[in-house]
Design an enzyme around this catalytic site. Structure first.
Site, PDB file in Angstrom:
ATOM      1  N   HIS A 185      15.269 107.061  47.631  1.00 41.43           N
ATOM      2  CA  HIS A 185      16.356 108.036  47.602  1.00 41.43           C
ATOM      3  C   HIS A 185      15.794 109.405  47.294  1.00 41.43           C
ATOM      4  O   HIS A 185      14.917 109.553  46.455  1.00 41.43           O
ATOM      5  CB  HIS A 185      17.414 107.665  46.557  1.00 41.43           C
ATOM      6  CG  HIS A 185      18.684 108.436  46.744  1.00 41.43           C
ATOM      7  ND1 HIS A 185      19.658 108.050  47.641  1.00 41.43           N
ATOM      8  CD2 HIS A 185      19.125 109.589  46.193  1.00 41.43           C
ATOM      9  CE1 HIS A 185      20.644 108.931  47.609  1.00 41.43           C
ATOM     10  NE2 HIS A 185      20.349 109.881  46.735  1.00 41.43           N
TER      11      HIS A 185
ATOM     12  N   ASP B 146      31.290 107.000  42.617  1.00 46.23           N
ATOM     13  CA  ASP B 146      30.366 108.039  43.067  1.00 46.23           C
ATOM     14  C   ASP B 146      30.828 108.626  44.389  1.00 46.23           C
ATOM     15  O   ASP B 146      30.730 109.837  44.609  1.00 46.23           O
ATOM     16  CB  ASP B 146      28.941 107.497  43.200  1.00 46.23           C
ATOM     17  CG  ASP B 146      28.008 108.577  43.732  1.00 46.23           C
ATOM     18  OD1 ASP B 146      27.928 109.641  43.076  1.00 46.23           O
ATOM     19  OD2 ASP B 146      27.415 108.410  44.799  1.00 46.23           O
TER      20      ASP B 146
ATOM     21  N   ARG C 251      32.343 117.022  43.786  1.00 41.60           N
ATOM     22  CA  ARG C 251      31.292 117.924  43.272  1.00 41.60           C
ATOM     23  C   ARG C 251      30.858 118.899  44.349  1.00 41.60           C
ATOM     24  O   ARG C 251      30.619 120.076  44.100  1.00 41.60           O
ATOM     25  CB  ARG C 251      30.086 117.109  42.783  1.00 41.60           C
ATOM     26  CG  ARG C 251      30.323 116.431  41.460  1.00 41.60           C
ATOM     27  CD  ARG C 251      29.234 115.429  41.157  1.00 41.60           C
ATOM     28  NE  ARG C 251      27.915 116.019  41.085  1.00 41.60           N
ATOM     29  CZ  ARG C 251      26.794 115.413  41.483  1.00 41.60           C
ATOM     30  NH1 ARG C 251      26.836 114.173  41.976  1.00 41.60           N
ATOM     31  NH2 ARG C 251      25.644 116.007  41.391  1.00 41.60           N
TER      32      ARG C 251
ATOM     33  N   LYS D 113      24.572 104.309  42.641  1.00 38.15           N
ATOM     34  CA  LYS D 113      24.675 103.665  43.958  1.00 38.15           C
ATOM     35  C   LYS D 113      23.414 102.885  44.311  1.00 38.15           C
ATOM     36  O   LYS D 113      23.468 101.864  44.986  1.00 38.15           O
ATOM     37  CB  LYS D 113      25.112 104.611  45.065  1.00 38.15           C
ATOM     38  CG  LYS D 113      24.294 105.807  45.331  1.00 38.15           C
ATOM     39  CD  LYS D 113      24.925 106.609  46.490  1.00 38.15           C
ATOM     40  CE  LYS D 113      24.249 107.951  46.617  1.00 38.15           C
ATOM     41  NZ  LYS D 113      24.882 108.995  45.817  1.00 38.15           N
TER      42      LYS D 113
HETATM   43  N1  URA Z   1      22.019 112.868  45.921  1.00 40.35           N
HETATM   44  C1  URA Z   1      22.962 112.052  45.401  1.00 40.35           C
HETATM   45  O1  URA Z   1      23.138 110.915  45.853  1.00 40.35           O
HETATM   46  N2  URA Z   1      23.723 112.522  44.391  1.00 40.35           N
HETATM   47  C2  URA Z   1      23.549 113.752  43.870  1.00 40.35           C
HETATM   48  O2  URA Z   1      24.244 114.081  42.948  1.00 40.35           O
HETATM   49  C3  URA Z   1      22.559 114.597  44.412  1.00 40.35           C
HETATM   50  C4  URA Z   1      21.803 114.131  45.448  1.00 40.35           C
END
Ligand code: URA
Length: 436
Positions: free
Chosen positions: A82, A161, A168, A187
């Site tokens: 990620h 999320d 956000r 996640k």
């Molecule tokens: N990637 C994500 O999955 N969440 C964030 O808050 C920032 C980047």
């Protein structure tokens, strides 16, 4: 408990209990707490910060807002990567097929574009027919069939999320170490993986501009993952300029196929190989990272990685013929070169502004409901340290509507710093490794 009291508590620098955070997250996920209250709390948390125990509670509440995937019936190790996000950051589409072709399973649950950064799901949706909305049963079948699956958060996986991420994005509450850590780790930990490689960006195009903040974020995520029994490593990588030559969804997908075909820009290739190598190592497929790098290179050279990519696209409903015929992807109607106003050397870029310019052209969202124009893009001709002549093209804009073209052009021109002498050192792409 009332949301309004918790907003006030955080606004006034109070510390939340595990129950309070659980109340906010489950209430918001179920739709009992409205967007405006969650947005206010997020801003308070952004400004006041979250301590270690609040962060652990937040990650836990978000993780258990849905299901944790059980992949135990799929043999072998499950590994994912990620990234914290950047401009032109497209390595997922390259490394997932490489690592799957090498025998590991890659259950990748990704997000959409956030702030000025692009998202893997939006890139995949530029491929005609590609379905990122699989049920968990379909996802498991895809993983069994081709060793990788690329989907968005389902209603079952960390639904908190999914909702909070979109909120956000629209309320300028992205760039916060605690919120990013909880978002990513909730996640990823729900994916049923054994190991995770994190690409934590640093620099003008990253959410964390200062290397020390990127390191803190990396340490926090590695610690969170290890506490949950996973093997986790974080690479701190440069985002002071776009990764590769292309930004924008279709253009980035095409650039990924170039790397999978053995070409593509050197920086994108290097980072994709390095991340793949760490995935092979953490997934116990190779005895060392070096061996993992050699394996990744050989899977590109043999064509196996590309074949795996095409297989995955077909299995997820997409048309893989764009690999030979890129014109099958959405293409912008017009192009415009942005010219350099001076001769000299590129000494720095304000990389975030490139992402904002792309969003301005329709390649990103301002509100969470906005749709994306997959065809628009930016093609970068110069990198930091390169010589440029006055009126030489710095960037080619691929656009559909002229409405905001001048604004995008202005942002791009203002993003380049051009000096008379070449910068004395080029910063390495991979700065350091945390948790190795
Ligand atoms: N990637 C994500 O999955 N969440 C964030 O808050 C920032 C980047």
């Amino acid at each position: 408990m009332r949301a309004v009291d918790l907003i006030r508590k955080k606004r006034d620098s109070g510390e939340h209990s595990r129950e309070e955070i659980g109340f906010l997250i489950s209430g918001y996920t179920r739709g009992e707490i409205p967007d405006y209250q969650m947005a206010a709390w997020l801003m308070a948390a952004w400004i006041r910060g979250l301590n270690r125990s609040e962060l652990a509670s937040l990650t836990e509440s978000m993780l258990y807002s849905g299901e944790v995937l059980d992949l135990s019936r799929i043999p072998g190790k499950k590994v994912d990567k990620h990234s914290t996000g950047g401009v032109g950051d497209k390595t997922s589409l390259i490394l997932a097929p490489i690592v799957a072709a090498g025998g590991l399973t890659v259950p990748m649950i990704s997000g959409r574009g956030l702030g000025h950064t692009g998202g893997t799901l939006d890139k995949l949706e530029s491929i005609p027919g590609f379905n990122v909305n699989l049920s968990l049963e379909e996802f498991r079948n895809v993983l069994r069939d081709c060793g990788l699956g690329l989907i968005g958060q389902t209603a079952e996986i960390a639904p908190a999320d999914k909702k909070i991420y979109a909120l956000r994005d629209a309320t300028s509450t992205v760039e916060n170490i605690g919120l990013i850590c909880a978002s990513i780790m909730s996640k990823k930990l729900a994916e049923g993986i054994d190991a995770l490689v994190l690409d934590v960006k640093t620099g003008s195009g990253a959410f964390m501009k200062r290397e020390e903040d990127s390191i803190r974020l990396a340490e926090l995520m590695v610690e969170t993952g290890k506490r949950m029994g996973k093997k986790v490593v974080a690479l701190i990588t440069d985002m002071n300029q776009p990764l590769g030559r292309m930004a924008g969804h279709s253009n980035e997908v095409i650039e990924c196929t170039e790397v999978l075909n053995g070409g593509g820009p050197a920086d994108l290739r290097e980072l994709s190989l390095e991340l793949s190598a760490w995935m092979f190592f953490l997934g116990e497929r190779t005895k060392s990272v070096d061996e993992g790098r050699v394996l990744a290179q050989s899977l590109i050279a043999s064509g196996h990685a590309m074949e795996r990519f095409r297989h995955c696209i077909r299995v997820q409903g997409g048309d893989d013929h764009f690999v030979e015929k890129p014109q099958l992807l959405p293409r912008a109607r017009s192009r415009l070169d942005v010219l350099s106003s001076a001769s000299g050397f590129i000494s720095a870029t304000n990389c975030e502004q490139f992402g904002i310019a792309l969003a301005t052209l329709g390649g990103g969202r301002e509100k969470k409901e906005d749709t994306i124009d997959h065809a628009v893009g930016l093609e970068f001709h110069k990198r930091i340290g390169d010589r440029v002549e006055k009126r030489e093209p710095l960037v080619t804009i691929h656009y559909n509507s002229g409405a905001k073209l001048a604004e995008a052009q202005r942002l791009i021109v203002a993003s380049y710093e051009i000096g008379e002498v070449a910068p004395s050192e080029r910063l390495p792409l991979i700065r350091r490794i945390i948790g190795a």
